[in-house]
Design a protein around this motif. Structure first.
Motif, PDB file in Angstrom:
ATOM      1  N   ALA A  40       0.859  -1.300  -0.096  1.00  0.00           N
ATOM      2  CA  ALA A  40       0.118  -0.055  -0.062  1.00  0.00           C
ATOM      3  C   ALA A  40       0.955   1.194   0.067  1.00  0.00           C
ATOM      4  CB  ALA A  40      -0.912   0.035   1.188  1.00  0.00           C
ATOM      5  N   VAL A  41       0.324   2.397  -0.656  1.00  0.00           N
ATOM      6  CA  VAL A  41       0.829   3.788  -0.536  1.00  0.00           C
ATOM      7  C   VAL A  41      -0.076   4.732  -0.181  1.00  0.00           C
ATOM      8  CG1 VAL A  41       2.538   3.338  -2.068  1.00  0.00           C
ATOM      9  CG2 VAL A  41       0.471   4.011  -3.109  1.00  0.00           C
ATOM     10  N   HIS A  42       0.249   5.871   0.363  1.00  0.00           N
ATOM     11  CA  HIS A  42      -0.594   6.852   0.862  1.00  0.00           C
ATOM     12  C   HIS A  42      -0.141   8.239   0.018  1.00  0.00           C
ATOM     13  CE1 HIS A  42       2.480   7.873   3.611  1.00  0.00           C
ATOM     14  NE2 HIS A  42       2.541   6.865   4.036  1.00  0.00           N
ATOM     15  N   ALA A  43      -1.429   8.946  -0.286  1.00  0.00           N
ATOM     16  CA  ALA A  43      -0.957  10.190  -1.124  1.00  0.00           C
ATOM     17  C   ALA A  43      -0.306  11.299  -0.570  1.00  0.00           C
ATOM     18  CB  ALA A  43      -2.448  10.699  -1.413  1.00  0.00           C
ATOM     19  N   PHE A  44      -0.546  11.453   0.749  1.00  0.00           N
ATOM     20  CA  PHE A  44       0.162  12.684   1.408  1.00  0.00           C
ATOM     21  C   PHE A  44       1.332  12.009   2.536  1.00  0.00           C
ATOM     22  CE2 PHE A  44      -4.188  13.794   0.998  1.00  0.00           C
ATOM     23  CZ  PHE A  44      -4.059  14.561  -0.175  1.00  0.00           C
ATOM     24  N   PRO A  45       2.212  12.975   3.082  1.00  0.00           N
ATOM     25  CA  PRO A  45       2.990  12.719   3.966  1.00  0.00           C
ATOM     26  C   PRO A  45       2.496  12.315   5.355  1.00  0.00           C
ATOM     27  CG  PRO A  45       3.446  14.824   2.961  1.00  0.00           C
ATOM     28  CD  PRO A  45       2.188  14.639   2.483  1.00  0.00           C
ATOM     29  N   PRO A  46       3.234  11.515   6.104  1.00  0.00           N
ATOM     30  CA  PRO A  46       2.724  10.982   7.363  1.00  0.00           C
ATOM     31  C   PRO A  46       2.436  11.878   8.410  1.00  0.00           C
ATOM     32  CG  PRO A  46       4.779   9.834   6.830  1.00  0.00           C
ATOM     33  CD  PRO A  46       4.667  11.112   5.912  1.00  0.00           C
ATOM     34  N   SER A  47       3.029  13.204   8.199  1.00  0.00           N
ATOM     35  CA  SER A  47       2.598  14.166   9.122  1.00  0.00           C
ATOM     36  C   SER A  47       1.219  14.710   9.107  1.00  0.00           C
ATOM     37  CB  SER A  47       3.430  15.238   9.207  1.00  0.00           C
ATOM     38  OG  SER A  47       3.376  15.806   7.940  1.00  0.00           O
ATOM     39  N   LEU A  48       0.260  14.360   7.957  1.00  0.00           N
ATOM     40  CA  LEU A  48      -0.787  14.955   7.683  1.00  0.00           C
ATOM     41  C   LEU A  48      -1.880  14.061   8.241  1.00  0.00           C
ATOM     42  CD1 LEU A  48      -2.160  17.352   6.266  1.00  0.00           C
ATOM     43  CD2 LEU A  48      -2.397  15.928   4.121  1.00  0.00           C
ATOM     44  N   ILE A  49      -2.744  14.789   9.109  1.00  0.00           N
ATOM     45  CA  ILE A  49      -3.773  13.798   9.648  1.00  0.00           C
ATOM     46  C   ILE A  49      -4.694  12.642   9.048  1.00  0.00           C
ATOM     47  CG2 ILE A  49      -5.624  15.627   9.119  1.00  0.00           C
ATOM     48  CD1 ILE A  49      -6.613  15.007  12.146  1.00  0.00           C
ATOM     49  N   ILE A  80      -1.190  -5.709   5.709  1.00  0.00           N
ATOM     50  CA  ILE A  80      -0.926  -4.609   4.763  1.00  0.00           C
ATOM     51  C   ILE A  80       0.469  -3.930   5.028  1.00  0.00           C
ATOM     52  CG2 ILE A  80      -1.714  -2.376   4.105  1.00  0.00           C
ATOM     53  CD1 ILE A  80      -4.473  -2.933   4.919  1.00  0.00           C
ATOM     54  N   ASN A  81       1.188  -4.154   4.120  1.00  0.00           N
ATOM     55  CA  ASN A  81       2.544  -3.557   4.116  1.00  0.00           C
ATOM     56  C   ASN A  81       2.490  -2.091   3.398  1.00  0.00           C
ATOM     57  OD1 ASN A  81       3.712  -6.089   5.334  1.00  0.00           O
ATOM     58  ND2 ASN A  81       3.274  -6.965   3.243  1.00  0.00           N
ATOM     59  N   VAL A  82       2.770  -1.067   4.292  1.00  0.00           N
ATOM     60  CA  VAL A  82       2.813   0.434   3.813  1.00  0.00           C
ATOM     61  C   VAL A  82       4.295   0.765   3.307  1.00  0.00           C
ATOM     62  CG1 VAL A  82       2.494   2.663   4.186  1.00  0.00           C
ATOM     63  CG2 VAL A  82       1.080   0.847   5.215  1.00  0.00           C
ATOM     64  N   ARG A  83       4.171   0.800   1.979  1.00  0.00           N
ATOM     65  CA  ARG A  83       5.587   1.147   1.534  1.00  0.00           C
ATOM     66  C   ARG A  83       6.014   2.833   1.668  1.00  0.00           C
ATOM     67  NH1 ARG A  83       5.653  -1.181  -4.847  1.00  0.00           N
ATOM     68  NH2 ARG A  83       5.772  -3.696  -3.941  1.00  0.00           N
ATOM     69  N   GLY A  84       4.966   3.721   1.776  1.00  0.00           N
ATOM     70  CA  GLY A  84       5.287   5.070   2.066  1.00  0.00           C
ATOM     71  C   GLY A  84       4.451   5.925   1.267  1.00  0.00           C
ATOM     72  N   GLY A  85       4.723   7.084   1.089  1.00  0.00           N
ATOM     73  CA  GLY A  85       3.799   8.030   0.483  1.00  0.00           C
ATOM     74  C   GLY A  85       4.171   8.471  -1.025  1.00  0.00           C
ATOM     75  N   PRO A  86       4.144   9.818  -1.129  1.00  0.00           N
ATOM     76  CA  PRO A  86       4.377  10.429  -2.548  1.00  0.00           C
ATOM     77  C   PRO A  86       5.868  10.379  -2.679  1.00  0.00           C
ATOM     78  CG  PRO A  86       3.922  12.104  -0.985  1.00  0.00           C
ATOM     79  CD  PRO A  86       3.454  10.845  -0.087  1.00  0.00           C
ATOM     80  N   GLU A  87       6.876  10.211  -1.676  1.00  0.00           N
ATOM     81  CA  GLU A  87       8.109  10.045  -1.949  1.00  0.00           C
ATOM     82  C   GLU A  87       8.522   8.572  -2.546  1.00  0.00           C
ATOM     83  OE1 GLU A  87       7.603   7.864   1.790  1.00  0.00           O
ATOM     84  OE2 GLU A  87       6.709   9.695   0.860  1.00  0.00           O
ATOM     85  N   VAL A  88       7.518   7.493  -2.791  1.00  0.00           N
ATOM     86  CA  VAL A  88       7.880   6.409  -3.196  1.00  0.00           C
ATOM     87  C   VAL A  88       7.138   6.455  -4.554  1.00  0.00           C
ATOM     88  CG1 VAL A  88       7.206   3.765  -3.052  1.00  0.00           C
ATOM     89  CG2 VAL A  88       7.781   5.387  -0.966  1.00  0.00           C
TER      90      VAL A  88
END
Length: 332
Positions: A27-36, A58-66
């Motif tokens: 999995a990835v997420h759109a925004f940096p981890p600091s965002l709510i 679920i293995n989170v690879r990271g956000g927009p840096e990935v």
């Protein structure tokens, strides 16, 4: 000794077999981890991994840096990654029906109960090859924020004179078709520098997260009324979804529905807290009054529904679900 060695070998083989049988999801997420919003998604991941221990992880690879935030939907569609927590606005060209969430005046709790999210899931599968797992962090509205004090014209309407509006696809219909602006498209990760350098002096954003992004260092005014609703959700590659065990699918869907409710209720309270904190820190509120206020709020919704209608007309499915989506994503 030999018997013990054999026992250890059997146990190791059993453990290896169990690990191989467990469903693994990237999995990835759109925004940096600091965002709510990202923190909300990571809470969902923790819930799934805890409830699905030994069944799914679920293995989170990271956000927009990935993977860049605008590239994440296609990465899921093409199977580069299994899951993404992203704004549906980032794939509007593929699933224009996503505007039903943006233009909505309700939240995921209502849309789940009346079948609206199930319909969106069906459309995602047909048009995008993805499974729409859930609409998270819903019901949080947007405002327009500015560095300099905004002005209103003689009829009480917001004047865009001097505004260099940062935009992304979620705002475009409203900003262009109603406000008449020529917004500058920038990803979320570039906005801080753009505000700092005065490349833009105004932006739309939700009622949560301004401080997380540190944009409050530059933005001094908020324009009321609020408009839109957040369209953050989780999509899963459809082939991957179909390969998951029934138990995994059940766990994912159950936790997603629970998180839809919990995040909507939690963020409704948080939005009030954060807006109050911004005002306490000096953010000033410019409120459009009377008919001008109603025109502004109506235009945001109407421009977005109209954009959705035009985009749907260009697809072979046409306007098949248009009226139903309006019904299911509005509680008026």
């Amino acid at each position: 000794m030999k018997k013990t060695a054999i026992t250890f070998s059997v146990l190791a083989a059993m453990a290896s077999s169990q690990a191989m049988a467990m469903d693994q999801i990237t999995a990835v997420h759109a925004f940096p981890p600091s965002l709510i919003y990202t923190q909300s998604f990571l809470e969902f991941v923790d819930k799934v991994n805890e409830r699905g221990e030994g069944v799914v992880q679920i293995n989170v690879r990271g956000g927009p840096e990935v993977i860049g935030l605008s590239e994440q939907p296609d990465a899921v569609r093409n199977g580069v990654v299994d899951m993404a927590y992203t704004a549906a606005s980032f794939y509007a060209g593929t699933v224009p029906e996503r505007d039903a969430m943006v233009a909505s005046n309700t939240n995921a709790i209502y849309a789940r109960e009346n079948g609206g999210i199930d319909l969106l899931n069906e459309i995602h599968q047909q048009k995008m090859g993805t499974y729409y797992l859930g609409w998270f962090d819903s019901g949080v509205s947007y405002n327009l924020y500015t560095i300099d004090e905004p002005t209103v014209d003689a009829e009480g309407n917001l004047s865009i004179s001097g505004l260099r509006l940062r935009s992304n696809p979620v705002y475009d219909a409203f900003f262009q078709d109603y406000l008449g602006a020529q917004p500058i498209s920038l990803p979320t990760t570039d906005v801080y520098a753009a505000l700092e350098r005065s490349v833009v002096n105004a932006t739309g954003w939700t009622q949560i997260g301004l401080k997380d992004l540190n944009w409050d260092r530059f933005l001094n005014y908020r324009v009321d009324p609020a408009f839109f609703s957040t369209d953050m959700g989780v999509i899963v590659n459809l082939n991957k979804w179909n390969q998951l065990s029934e138990e995994t699918q059940q766990i994912l869907q159950e936790v997603a529905i629970e998180h839809e409710r919990e995040s909507a209720e939690k963020l409704e309270e948080r939005s009030l807290e954060q807006q109050a904190q911004l005002e306490a820190d000096g953010l000033q509120v410019i409120t459009l009054e009377g008919e001008a206020s109603q025109r502004y709020a109506d235009a945001a919704r109407d421009a977005t529904w109209e954009r959705m209608r035009r985009q749907m007309e260009r697809h072979p499915m046409g306007l098949e679900h248009y009226d139903t989506l309006i019904e299911k994503f509005n509680d008026l």
